[in-house]
Scaffold this active site. Sequence first.
Site, PDB file in Angstrom:
ATOM      1  N   HIS A  17       3.297   0.464  -3.335  1.00  0.00           N
ATOM      2  CA  HIS A  17       3.158  -1.016  -2.949  1.00  0.00           C
ATOM      3  C   HIS A  17       5.360  -1.284  -3.104  1.00  0.00           C
ATOM      4  O   HIS A  17       5.803  -2.199  -3.828  1.00  0.00           O
ATOM      5  CB  HIS A  17       2.701  -1.894  -4.506  1.00  0.00           C
ATOM      6  CG  HIS A  17       1.476  -2.028  -3.458  1.00  0.00           C
ATOM      7  ND1 HIS A  17       0.579  -2.200  -2.624  1.00  0.00           N
ATOM      8  CD2 HIS A  17       0.219  -2.441  -4.789  1.00  0.00           C
ATOM      9  CE1 HIS A  17      -0.644  -2.521  -2.666  1.00  0.00           C
ATOM     10  NE2 HIS A  17      -1.255  -2.419  -4.683  1.00  0.00           N
ATOM     11  N   HIS A  58      -1.634  -9.761  -2.948  1.00  0.00           N
ATOM     12  CA  HIS A  58      -2.402  -8.810  -3.611  1.00  0.00           C
ATOM     13  C   HIS A  58      -3.197 -10.016  -4.466  1.00  0.00           C
ATOM     14  O   HIS A  58      -3.152  -9.451  -6.131  1.00  0.00           O
ATOM     15  CB  HIS A  58      -2.079  -8.043  -4.399  1.00  0.00           C
ATOM     16  CG  HIS A  58      -2.724  -6.261  -5.202  1.00  0.00           C
ATOM     17  ND1 HIS A  58      -3.887  -6.312  -5.734  1.00  0.00           N
ATOM     18  CD2 HIS A  58      -2.590  -4.926  -4.227  1.00  0.00           C
ATOM     19  CE1 HIS A  58      -3.977  -5.795  -6.326  1.00  0.00           C
ATOM     20  NE2 HIS A  58      -3.783  -4.623  -5.137  1.00  0.00           N
ATOM     21  N   ALA A  59      -4.149 -11.170  -4.241  1.00  0.00           N
ATOM     22  CA  ALA A  59      -4.508 -11.644  -5.197  1.00  0.00           C
ATOM     23  C   ALA A  59      -5.688 -11.180  -4.925  1.00  0.00           C
ATOM     24  O   ALA A  59      -6.913 -10.421  -4.196  1.00  0.00           O
ATOM     25  CB  ALA A  59      -4.218 -12.874  -4.725  1.00  0.00           C
ATOM     26  N   TYR A  60      -6.152 -11.336  -6.435  1.00  0.00           N
ATOM     27  CA  TYR A  60      -7.870 -11.098  -6.453  1.00  0.00           C
ATOM     28  C   TYR A  60      -8.914 -11.990  -6.693  1.00  0.00           C
ATOM     29  O   TYR A  60      -8.592 -12.960  -7.963  1.00  0.00           O
ATOM     30  CB  TYR A  60      -8.059  -9.970  -7.904  1.00  0.00           C
ATOM     31  CG  TYR A  60      -7.469  -8.839  -8.387  1.00  0.00           C
ATOM     32  CD1 TYR A  60      -6.021  -8.955  -8.628  1.00  0.00           C
ATOM     33  CD2 TYR A  60      -7.934  -7.537  -8.403  1.00  0.00           C
ATOM     34  CE1 TYR A  60      -5.136  -7.280  -8.853  1.00  0.00           C
ATOM     35  CE2 TYR A  60      -7.060  -6.091  -9.137  1.00  0.00           C
ATOM     36  CZ  TYR A  60      -5.916  -6.079  -8.749  1.00  0.00           C
ATOM     37  OH  TYR A  60      -5.421  -4.871  -8.830  1.00  0.00           O
ATOM     38  N   ASN A 106       0.656  -1.300  -0.099  1.00  0.00           N
ATOM     39  CA  ASN A 106       0.044  -0.154  -0.096  1.00  0.00           C
ATOM     40  C   ASN A 106       1.255   1.163  -0.304  1.00  0.00           C
ATOM     41  O   ASN A 106       1.754   0.860  -0.420  1.00  0.00           O
ATOM     42  CB  ASN A 106      -0.787   0.407   1.297  1.00  0.00           C
ATOM     43  CG  ASN A 106      -2.599   1.147   0.622  1.00  0.00           C
ATOM     44  OD1 ASN A 106      -2.414   1.948   0.728  1.00  0.00           O
ATOM     45  ND2 ASN A 106      -3.276   0.011   0.288  1.00  0.00           N
ATOM     46  N   ARG A 107      -0.031   2.714   0.444  1.00  0.00           N
ATOM     47  CA  ARG A 107       1.359   3.671   0.772  1.00  0.00           C
ATOM     48  C   ARG A 107       1.234   4.606   1.570  1.00  0.00           C
ATOM     49  O   ARG A 107       1.825   3.797   2.101  1.00  0.00           O
ATOM     50  CB  ARG A 107       0.213   4.586  -0.619  1.00  0.00           C
ATOM     51  CG  ARG A 107      -0.693   4.068  -1.994  1.00  0.00           C
ATOM     52  CD  ARG A 107      -2.161   5.017  -1.791  1.00  0.00           C
ATOM     53  NE  ARG A 107      -1.677   4.839  -3.422  1.00  0.00           N
ATOM     54  CZ  ARG A 107      -3.154   3.556  -3.335  1.00  0.00           C
ATOM     55  NH1 ARG A 107      -3.969   2.954  -2.736  1.00  0.00           N
ATOM     56  NH2 ARG A 107      -3.363   3.721  -5.048  1.00  0.00           N
ATOM     57  N   GLU A 123      -6.616  -7.910   1.138  1.00  0.00           N
ATOM     58  CA  GLU A 123      -4.881  -8.177   1.071  1.00  0.00           C
ATOM     59  C   GLU A 123      -4.554  -7.611   3.418  1.00  0.00           C
ATOM     60  O   GLU A 123      -5.120  -6.634   3.888  1.00  0.00           O
ATOM     61  CB  GLU A 123      -4.411  -6.691   0.958  1.00  0.00           C
ATOM     62  CG  GLU A 123      -4.717  -6.620  -0.569  1.00  0.00           C
ATOM     63  CD  GLU A 123      -4.797  -5.511  -1.579  1.00  0.00           C
ATOM     64  OE1 GLU A 123      -3.242  -4.893  -1.477  1.00  0.00           O
ATOM     65  OE2 GLU A 123      -5.306  -5.009  -1.853  1.00  0.00           O
TER      66      GLU A 123
END
Length: 354
Positions: free
Chosen positions: A109, A179-181, A82-83, A316
Site C-alpha cells: 500500500h 480500503h473500506a471494510y 497492494n504489493r 478493493e
Amino acid sequence: MPTSLQQDLFGVLPSGERVYRFILKNEWLEVSLMTFGAAILALRTPDVGGRLENVVLGGGELADYLAPNKAYFGAVCGRYANRIAGASVCIDGVKHPLSANEGYDTTLHGGKDGFDARIWSARIVEQNGVAMTLESPDGDQGFPGNLTATITYTLEESSLRLGYECSADQATVVNLTNHAYFNLAGEGNGVILGHLLRLGATRYLPLDERYIPVGDLANVEGTPFDFITERAIGERIREPHAQLLLNRGYNHTYVVQGEPGMLRFAATVRDPLSGRVLTVQTTEAGIHLYTAGFLDGSHLSASGRPYVADSGFCLETQRFPDSPHHCSFPSTLLRPGETYQSETLYEFSVMTTR
Ligand code: BGC
C-alpha cells in the site's frame, strides 16, 4: 435527491496537524469522510426495516488509523495499492528502490508512509461531493516524479461514487484504491461469513508465500474461489485450500469481466439478516476480495467491540498487484501528459425477497 453537507474538526494528529471531517447526507445514505488518508469514516444506510446503521469498519479514534498497527480502515491506498515485490520498480531502465514495509523486500500500500497516512486537502464540489487532493513529491517512498492525486467522493441517490485522477511530471507507476471494510449487518455486528457474494469474475490471481501474484491467472471453476453464482462468503472459506490457508481466508484479486475503462458490474453482496445489498461497479481491471483474516481484535469499533478476523470484507477495485513485475498484466505506468482515471460505484439497496 437533496444532499446536506457538514464539516467539522475530527481530531488532531500527534504532530499537531488538524484532521477535518465532512458528512454528506441524503435520504438513503450518510457518508463521513476525513482528510487523513482521504478515508471513509462511516457510511450509514437503512436495513430492510428502515434502521440506519454504519456498515463500514473504523470511525472510532484517530489513533486506530496510525502506524504501527494500522488496518487501512476506509483509506485511500497509494501511490501503489497492494504489493510490489522486491521493494523496487524499474522504469525506462532506471531502478527505483521503494520503501519496504513488510519485511525487507515488499512494499505494501505504497510503503511506510503511504497515502493512507497523509493529510489530503479537501474542497467541496457542488453540494453533493468532496474532492481531496494530495501532492506526492518526487521520490516519495522511492517513487519517481511529482504526482498530483485526487479522489472525488460524490453522493448520488443510493450510491457513493469514487472518482480518481492523477498526473505526474515523470514516468511513474500508480494504483489507487479505497480500503473500506464492509459489514452489511452493521460494523462490529459479528462476522460476514453469512453474507452472500456474487462476483463478475471467472479468474483470480493466486499468490506465493510473500502474498505476491505468481503471475498466472487461475480459473475459479470447481474451487472455493468460485462466486460466479451467489454463495455465502463462509461456505468454503475453511476448506484446506493452500491459497485460503496462507491468507486466512480470501485475500485475492479477481479479474473483472469486460473492458477495463468501462464502468461495469464487479460484485454484489447481500446480507440475509439485515436485508442490505451492496453492488459494486468499476472501470478497473481487478477487484480484490479481502475477508480481513489478519484483523486480530486489537482494533475496536466506535462502540468498543473488537474487530476480529472475518469482521468485514473489502472489495478493493484496483489494477493488479505487482504489475510492474508482470508484463502480462495491464500496465500501471503513468507518463507525463497522461491522466490516470478510475471510477467505482458502491450502490446500496435492500433485498426485495429473502
Ligand atoms: C491486503 C492484505 C493486507 C491488508 C492490510 C489488503 O489489501 O491484501 O494482505 O493484510 O490489506 O490491511
